[in-house]
Design a protein around this motif. Structure first.
Motif, mmCIF file in Angstrom:
data_model
loop_
_atom_site.group_PDB
_atom_site.id
_atom_site.type_symbol
_atom_site.label_atom_id
_atom_site.label_comp_id
_atom_site.label_asym_id
_atom_site.label_seq_id
_atom_site.Cartn_x
_atom_site.Cartn_y
_atom_site.Cartn_z
ATOM 1 N N ALA A 79 0.962 -1.134 0.060
ATOM 2 C CA ALA A 79 -0.185 0.062 0.066
ATOM 3 C C ALA A 79 1.010 1.231 -0.057
ATOM 4 O O ALA A 79 1.888 1.115 0.859
ATOM 5 C CB ALA A 79 -0.804 -0.041 1.119
ATOM 6 N N VAL A 101 1.583 8.713 -6.476
ATOM 7 C CA VAL A 101 0.207 8.172 -6.611
ATOM 8 C C VAL A 101 -0.500 7.694 -7.751
ATOM 9 O O VAL A 101 -1.086 6.790 -7.820
ATOM 10 C CB VAL A 101 -0.768 9.483 -5.865
ATOM 11 C CG1 VAL A 101 -2.225 9.285 -6.035
ATOM 12 C CG2 VAL A 101 -0.397 9.679 -4.409
ATOM 13 N N ARG A 103 -1.430 3.909 -8.768
ATOM 14 C CA ARG A 103 -2.992 3.704 -9.208
ATOM 15 C C ARG A 103 -2.680 2.872 -10.706
ATOM 16 O O ARG A 103 -3.530 2.006 -11.059
ATOM 17 C CB ARG A 103 -3.611 4.999 -9.529
ATOM 18 C CG ARG A 103 -4.067 5.489 -8.240
ATOM 19 C CD ARG A 103 -5.082 6.527 -8.206
ATOM 20 N NE ARG A 103 -5.616 6.968 -6.851
ATOM 21 C CZ ARG A 103 -5.837 8.123 -6.404
ATOM 22 N NH1 ARG A 103 -5.585 9.145 -7.117
ATOM 23 N NH2 ARG A 103 -6.377 8.249 -5.060
ATOM 24 N N GLU A 125 -2.903 -0.237 -3.838
ATOM 25 C CA GLU A 125 -3.458 0.563 -3.098
ATOM 26 C C GLU A 125 -3.268 1.723 -2.643
ATOM 27 O O GLU A 125 -1.856 1.829 -2.302
ATOM 28 C CB GLU A 125 -4.241 -0.190 -1.886
ATOM 29 C CG GLU A 125 -5.067 0.470 -1.138
ATOM 30 C CD GLU A 125 -5.671 -0.229 0.264
ATOM 31 O OE1 GLU A 125 -6.614 0.209 0.835
ATOM 32 O OE2 GLU A 125 -4.967 -1.083 0.705
ATOM 33 N N VAL A 126 -3.740 2.908 -2.774
ATOM 34 C CA VAL A 126 -3.503 4.165 -2.232
ATOM 35 C C VAL A 126 -4.269 4.488 -1.022
ATOM 36 O O VAL A 126 -5.558 4.387 -0.954
ATOM 37 C CB VAL A 126 -3.616 5.331 -3.273
ATOM 38 C CG1 VAL A 126 -3.128 6.381 -2.827
ATOM 39 C CG2 VAL A 126 -2.793 4.937 -4.621
ATOM 40 N N VAL A 127 -3.799 4.696 0.191
ATOM 41 C CA VAL A 127 -4.297 5.128 1.543
ATOM 42 C C VAL A 127 -3.910 6.596 1.879
ATOM 43 O O VAL A 127 -2.778 6.612 1.774
ATOM 44 C CB VAL A 127 -3.814 3.926 2.528
ATOM 45 C CG1 VAL A 127 -4.676 4.533 3.824
ATOM 46 C CG2 VAL A 127 -4.369 2.713 2.243
ATOM 47 N N PRO A 186 -7.994 11.841 -2.373
ATOM 48 C CA PRO A 186 -8.592 10.750 -2.655
ATOM 49 C C PRO A 186 -9.599 10.409 -3.563
ATOM 50 O O PRO A 186 -10.216 11.425 -3.912
ATOM 51 C CB PRO A 186 -9.206 10.282 -1.118
ATOM 52 C CG PRO A 186 -8.700 11.299 -0.192
ATOM 53 C CD PRO A 186 -8.317 12.566 -1.242
ATOM 54 N N GLU A 187 -9.492 9.239 -4.367
ATOM 55 C CA GLU A 187 -10.746 8.915 -5.214
ATOM 56 C C GLU A 187 -11.887 8.337 -4.284
ATOM 57 O O GLU A 187 -11.416 7.968 -2.988
ATOM 58 C CB GLU A 187 -10.178 8.084 -6.388
ATOM 59 C CG GLU A 187 -9.029 8.657 -7.076
ATOM 60 C CD GLU A 187 -8.743 7.906 -8.517
ATOM 61 O OE1 GLU A 187 -8.865 6.705 -8.209
ATOM 62 O OE2 GLU A 187 -8.050 8.424 -9.405
ATOM 63 N N ASP A 209 -10.730 5.160 -2.629
ATOM 64 C CA ASP A 209 -9.584 5.262 -1.292
ATOM 65 C C ASP A 209 -9.914 5.423 -0.117
ATOM 66 O O ASP A 209 -11.009 6.078 0.387
ATOM 67 C CB ASP A 209 -8.761 6.360 -1.719
ATOM 68 C CG ASP A 209 -8.070 6.251 -3.182
ATOM 69 O OD1 ASP A 209 -8.023 5.168 -3.762
ATOM 70 O OD2 ASP A 209 -7.581 7.226 -3.809
ATOM 71 N N ARG A 210 -9.169 4.584 0.890
ATOM 72 C CA ARG A 210 -9.562 4.706 2.328
ATOM 73 C C ARG A 210 -8.804 6.272 2.857
ATOM 74 O O ARG A 210 -7.492 6.305 2.428
ATOM 75 C CB ARG A 210 -9.106 3.555 3.030
ATOM 76 C CG ARG A 210 -9.824 2.239 2.707
ATOM 77 C CD ARG A 210 -11.454 2.641 3.316
ATOM 78 N NE ARG A 210 -11.616 2.953 4.515
ATOM 79 C CZ ARG A 210 -11.933 1.941 5.734
ATOM 80 N NH1 ARG A 210 -11.679 0.595 5.159
ATOM 81 N NH2 ARG A 210 -11.681 2.346 6.886
#
Length: 198
Positions: free
Chosen positions: A8, A46, A50, A55-57, A99-100, A103-104
């Motif tokens: 991540a 980022v 993607r 995963e991007v957090v 965030p998209e 995304d969390r």
């Protein structure tokens, strides 16, 4: 999104109060180009994550007085530090990268370490995350605090050195410390094959 590689990308505190404005200019003085480069690098990292399905957090700070413990309030008073990133303020908004919908986002309430935010550790465990790649601000404060806990929890740590910068220490001092104490891998965002396996 679950990363098949267990990696991540953790975007730390990319918020207006840390990236732009008079307060930032006074803290960085003649080093604004270094900060600008870290912001640009983070945006590119980022995008690379993607593109590779990593995963991007996002992690952000809410520094409201109501969230501050006695020691935090005392430090701010002694050092005349203003309260930054108040919930709902412009200063708390994300800067340059956002965030998209999938995304969390995890919120630290007047603390440095993302593992102290609600749900962060549980989310990584559910995702089967074994490797955290850090970008964002600041290398010697919140990035370091979170990387330290990650290492102690058995996670592998990578820091993208062109996507962060230190606030109080020389960058190379911070990166050398992480390599020595956490076994952190340090590399640049333009080597996604190293930090973001397909």
């Amino acid at each position: 999104m679950t990363s098949s590689a267990g990696t991540a990308l953790v975007v730390m505190d990319m918020q207006n109060d840390f990236c732009v404005g008079p307060g930032v200019e006074s803290r960085f003085g003649g080093r604004l180009d270094v900060l600008s480069a870290a912001i640009t690098g983070t945006v590119r990292a980022v995008a690379a994550a993607r593109a590779r399905g990593t995963e991007v957090v996002f992690v952000r700070l809410h520094g409201d007085v109501a969230f501050q413990g006695p020691s935090w309030r005392r430090r701010n008073l002694l050092l005349d530090k203003p309260t930054k990133c108040r919930a709902g303020s412009w200063g708390a908004d994300f800067h340059a990268v956002s965030p998209e919908p999938a995304d969390r986002v995890f919120t630290k309430r007047a603390c440095f370490d993302a593992f102290l935010s609600d749900g962060f550790a549980d989310h990584l465990a559910r995702q089967g995350t074994e490797h955290l790649v850090f970008v964002g601000l600041y290398a010697d404060v919140c990035v370091d605090s979170t990387a330290r806990t990650a290492f102690q929890r058995g996670l592998h740590v990578t820091v993208l050195t062109d996507c962060t910068t230190s606030l109080h220490l020389p960058d190379e001092t911070t990166f050398r410390f992480m390599r020595t104490v956490y076994g952190a891998r340090t590399t640049s965002h333009d080597r996604p094959g190293v930090w973001s396996p397909p």
